[in-house]
Scaffold this active site. Structure first.
Site, mmCIF file in Angstrom:
data_model
loop_
_atom_site.group_PDB
_atom_site.id
_atom_site.type_symbol
_atom_site.label_atom_id
_atom_site.label_comp_id
_atom_site.label_asym_id
_atom_site.label_seq_id
_atom_site.Cartn_x
_atom_site.Cartn_y
_atom_site.Cartn_z
ATOM 1 N N LEU A 347 8.004 -33.650 -17.157
ATOM 2 C CA LEU A 347 8.819 -34.786 -17.589
ATOM 3 C C LEU A 347 9.164 -34.670 -19.057
ATOM 4 O O LEU A 347 10.201 -35.139 -19.510
ATOM 5 C CB LEU A 347 8.053 -36.096 -17.377
ATOM 6 C CG LEU A 347 7.825 -36.554 -15.952
ATOM 7 C CD1 LEU A 347 6.945 -37.781 -15.935
ATOM 8 C CD2 LEU A 347 9.158 -36.864 -15.298
ATOM 9 N N GLY A 348 8.261 -34.073 -19.828
ATOM 10 C CA GLY A 348 8.520 -33.984 -21.256
ATOM 11 C C GLY A 348 7.433 -33.186 -21.925
ATOM 12 O O GLY A 348 6.412 -32.853 -21.330
ATOM 13 N N ARG A 354 1.962 -31.817 -22.754
ATOM 14 C CA ARG A 354 3.048 -31.862 -21.782
ATOM 15 C C ARG A 354 2.789 -32.983 -20.785
ATOM 16 O O ARG A 354 1.647 -33.289 -20.475
ATOM 17 C CB ARG A 354 3.127 -30.535 -21.038
ATOM 18 C CG ARG A 354 3.219 -29.365 -21.976
ATOM 19 C CD ARG A 354 3.266 -28.059 -21.222
ATOM 20 N NE ARG A 354 4.565 -27.444 -21.409
ATOM 21 C CZ ARG A 354 5.065 -26.500 -20.609
ATOM 22 N NH1 ARG A 354 4.385 -26.081 -19.564
ATOM 23 N NH2 ARG A 354 6.233 -25.976 -20.850
ATOM 24 N N VAL A 355 3.846 -33.552 -20.270
ATOM 25 C CA VAL A 355 3.714 -34.642 -19.303
ATOM 26 C C VAL A 355 4.342 -34.213 -17.982
ATOM 27 O O VAL A 355 5.471 -33.732 -17.964
ATOM 28 C CB VAL A 355 4.416 -35.909 -19.817
ATOM 29 C CG1 VAL A 355 4.121 -37.069 -18.879
ATOM 30 C CG2 VAL A 355 3.961 -36.245 -21.217
ATOM 31 N N ASP A 466 1.010 -45.536 -32.935
ATOM 32 C CA ASP A 466 2.149 -44.628 -32.794
ATOM 33 C C ASP A 466 3.320 -45.328 -32.097
ATOM 34 O O ASP A 466 3.853 -44.841 -31.110
ATOM 35 C CB ASP A 466 1.719 -43.374 -32.021
ATOM 36 C CG ASP A 466 2.555 -42.154 -32.405
ATOM 37 O OD1 ASP A 466 3.383 -42.276 -33.337
ATOM 38 O OD2 ASP A 466 2.378 -41.098 -31.779
#
Ligand code: NAG
Ligand code: NAG
Ligand code: NAG
Ligand code: NAG
Ligand code: NAG
Ligand code: NAG
Ligand code: NAG
Length: 656
Positions: A347-348, A354-355, A466
């Site tokens: 996904l990203g 990493r996802v 964040d």
């Protein structure tokens, strides 16, 4: 004196490639270097692999050969001829074959035998920096290299995936018919490798040893060897490897010549191949031995599979994690959910890892799995404690945390999948659909509500650390939800020397954080202020490509506000918006970005401002206070500049 003569001799040899060449009809006393299991037998054969153990080995001509004159010039013509024989332990089963090669070095001990034939290994196969030219006579079909069959000749350039290959055979002179030839038939085979430097053409010709050289080559291919062969002298060699189906590879003769045809071997004078050791055995005995060998193989293979499975799904579980069992996922479940962390489900990717998209096999819940590499366990305990406790909280505007898993060197976090993806993609990737103001305002209010919950409404104060557009995810109704709480904390303990600087994302860092390195509610509010500006202006907080006055978003908005042109900063892609609402959001953004932490509103106040229940203070900001402006110019501005300057961006940037 002697060394000078030797040196002259050496230079002469190198300078006169015309004379370079060798001829070995049998190898007794030949000037060769052998490695691995290779040895010269008493009959004068070179036995490359010995049939008792899988191995790889090389034979090099003792002196290096120069393939080029002036640096950068064409490769000279060369040719080589050799006779080899494969004697399998059991008829029909064989090792991997033989290759002629040119290599920059005689040291090839880092290479792998079996299908790599002692020329390459998994890490350098295919690298142009190998500078290896080879002609393989391969008896095994390796699909990973695109092998055409289990009996082929291939031209290999820096890689076992052949540049060109053909089944082994030859064109009979008389009929022109193609005749098959089996490499493992046990009979000796003669091979010619010829390179024409002018035409850049490689010819490979193969025939049974007794037959004369066929006039039509088996393989003829234009190959520019200029960048493969080096300016400095290189080594010519023959290599071989065998595998579990043990066999011996023998060389009977070899010749080589620079700029000319390799001298013909004296076929009748070559030492004879030994007889096939298995040939005299009873077939039943052969089958029995094979059966024993095969069952041993099966046993070893199943042990390997079990061990690999254990390693593949290994996890890290420490004593202190006992309390968090209910939040713990077995690694295998996450592995299966993502089809082995298949790239297709990515996904990203960001500073934290990493996802991947996945579906939990048991509950069929769609999840996003964040895979973070994290070597040290320092700070891990506190972090897990925190996220697990946060995991208990449920809020419409927070991404739901489902659990975690730990492995050696990595941490996996499992969240509910947000089908809308992350907000920054919609805001900054100018390809997809544009969010209209109504949607943006709804997302802003949602994120404000989520942050308010973390700061003030839950049983403990949670600092997000964040807040930014890329950490805002959209659910199926396009509601904004905050994700990734507390992750910055994982890198906050000075445990990881490369990350000690990291405590958020550049452009969202409150100025005092540079000094104190402490995240507080006020630093979250600062980041939220930057987020408001991002959403309204549709650009990132620091944009190195913008003109200098517009580079830092906060400064630009502030400048436009002072000169009463604040709507100039609004995202031009929005077709319609309510000017007062946009103005409120922009001013609120500036208010939250106040350089003095005490002057920033709390999240509760922010929510009231956003709902219009409390009017924005007209001149409340320190930005308008001359003494603060002076202070900022003296000190705080330096700090601000530091946090925004492009040099520190590379040092500090960890966001997506
Ligand atoms: C094969 O090599 C091993 C060690 O490299 C040696 O002990 C053995 O005798 C060799 N076998 C034959 C048949 O030469
Ligand atoms: C691969 O082979 C090269 C050249 O022989 C060698 O330098 C390198 O160390 C090898 N790599 C590995 C991982 O064995
Ligand atoms: C040669 O081998 C190929 C495939 O290996 C086969 O199709 C062909 O029939 C063979 N030709 C002869 C003449 O044996
Ligand atoms: C390679 O073969 C072709 C014919 O197929 C021939 O014209 C050429 O001269 C040969 N080159 C060498 C270097 O033998
Ligand atoms: C094929 O022809 C070449 C050249 O015409 C000759 O040197 C060679 O001996 C011939 N080979 C056979 C097997 O007849
Ligand atoms: C051969 O390769 C070299 C180096 O890569 C290049 O400079 C040269 O132009 C090539 N020659 C031809 C004919 O393509
Ligand atoms: C080839 O080898 C045979 C047997 O050793 C020898 O009698 C003959 O003279 C050799 N021929 C040449 C041309 O060297």
């Amino acid at each position: 004196m002697l060394s000078r003569i030797l040196l002259c001799f050496f230079l002469l040899r190198l300078a006169a490639p015309d004379e370079e060449g060798f001829l070995f009809n049998g190898f007794q006393g030949a000037h060769l270097n052998l490695d691995g299991a290779a040895e010269i037998t008493s009959e004068g054969l070179v036995r490359l692999t010995n049939s008792t153990a899988p191995d790889k080995s090389h034979v090099f001509f003792g002196d290096p050969v120069r393939f080029k004159g002036d640096p950068g010039s064409n490769v000279y013509s060369f040719s080589s001829c050799f006779v080899f024989g494969i004697v399998p332990l059991y008829p029909g089963l064989s090792g991997h074959g033989v290759a002629f090669f040119i290599s920059p070095s005689k040291d090839l001990h880092g290479t792998i035998g079996s299908q790599y034939m002692g020329l390459f290994n998994t890490s350098n196969n295919g690298n142009p920096s190998n500078h290896i030219f080879a002609v393989e006579l391969d008896t095994v079909r390796n699909p990973e290299f695109g092998d055409i069959d289990d009996n082929h000749v291939g031209i290999d350039i820096n890689s076992m995936s052949s540049f060109e290959s053909r089944p082994v055979g030859f064109y009979a002179n008389s009929s022109g018919r193609f005749e098959n030839l089996s490499l493992i038939s046990g009979g000796p085979i003669q091979v010619w490798v010829e390179y024409d430097g002018e035409r850049m053409q490689v010819n490979v010709t193969v025939s049974p040893m007794e037959a004369a050289k066929p006039s039509v080559p088996l393989l003829s291919s234009v190959v520019n060897l200029s960048s493969v062969l080096l300016d400095r002298p290189m080594y010519v060699g023959l290599s071989s490897s065998s595998n579990t189906f043990l066999s011996s590879h023998y060389l009977m003769g070899w010749s080589f010549k620079m700029n000319g045809a390799a001298q013909a071997l004296n076929i009748s004078g070559l030492p004879a191949l030994p007889r096939n050791r298995a040939a005299g055995q009873h077939p039943l005995e052969i089958w029995l031995r094979l059966a024993v060998a095969l069952s041993a193989l099966v046993a070893v293979a199943s042990i390997i599979i079990l061990v690999r499975r254990k390693i593949k799904y290994a996890e890290l579980l420490e004593d202190w994690e006992k309390d968090y069992r209910h939040r713990r996922f077995p690694y295998k479940e996450l592995f299966d959910a993502t089809h082995g962390f298949d790239e297709k489900g990515l996904l990203g990717e960001g500073g934290f890892g990493r996802v991947y998209n996945g579906i939990l096999p048991r509950s069929k819940v769609e999840v996003a799995i964040k895979r973070i590499s994290h070597e040290s366990s320092h700070g891990m305990k506190q972090f897990i404690a925190e996220i697990v406790s946060i995991g208990r909280l449920r809020h419409r505007h927070l991404v739901e945390f489902l659990g975690y898993c730990r492995r050696r060197g990595e941490l996996l976090l499992v969240y509910n999948l947000m089908p809308g993806g992350s907000l920054d993609k919609l805001l900054f990737d100018h390809a997809g659909l544009t969010l209209e103001w109504k949607e943006r305002l709804r997302i802003i209010k949602g994120v404000a509500a989520g942050l308010l919950y973390l700061h003030e409404e839950w049983e403990k104060v949670v600092i997000h650390r964040d807040v930014k557009a890329s950490n805002v995810l959209l659910d199926s109704d396009f509601n904004g939800r905050l994700g990734d709480f507390g992750l910055a904390r994982l890198y906050d303990h000075g445990s990881d020397p490369q990350r000690t600087q990291v405590f958020g994302t550049v452009g969202y860092l409150a100025p005092e954080m540079i000094r104190t390195r402490r995240a507080t509610k006020a630093t979250d509010v600062f980041a939220f202020g930057v987020f408001l500006l991002e959403v309204a202006c549709g650009r990132r907080p620091v944009d190195p490509k913008s003109p200098e006055v517009e580079m830092v978003l906060v400064d630009w908005v502030l400048r436009c506000w002072r000169s009463e042109r604040i709507l100039q900063v609004v995202d031009p892609r929005m077709r319609e918006y309510v000017a007062e609402e946009v103005e409120t959001v922009l001013k609120l953004g500036l208010l939250c970005c106040d350089p003095l932490p005490g002057a920033r509103p709390s999240m509760r106040q922010v929510s009231l401002f956003l709902e219009g229940l409390l009017p924005l203070p007209e001149s409340g900001s320190s930005y308008l206070d001359p003494s603060v402006t002076a202070l900022m110019e003296n000190e705080a501005l330096d700090v601000r500049f530091m946090s925004y300057s492009p040099e520190t961006v590379s040092l500090l940037y960890v966001g997506r």
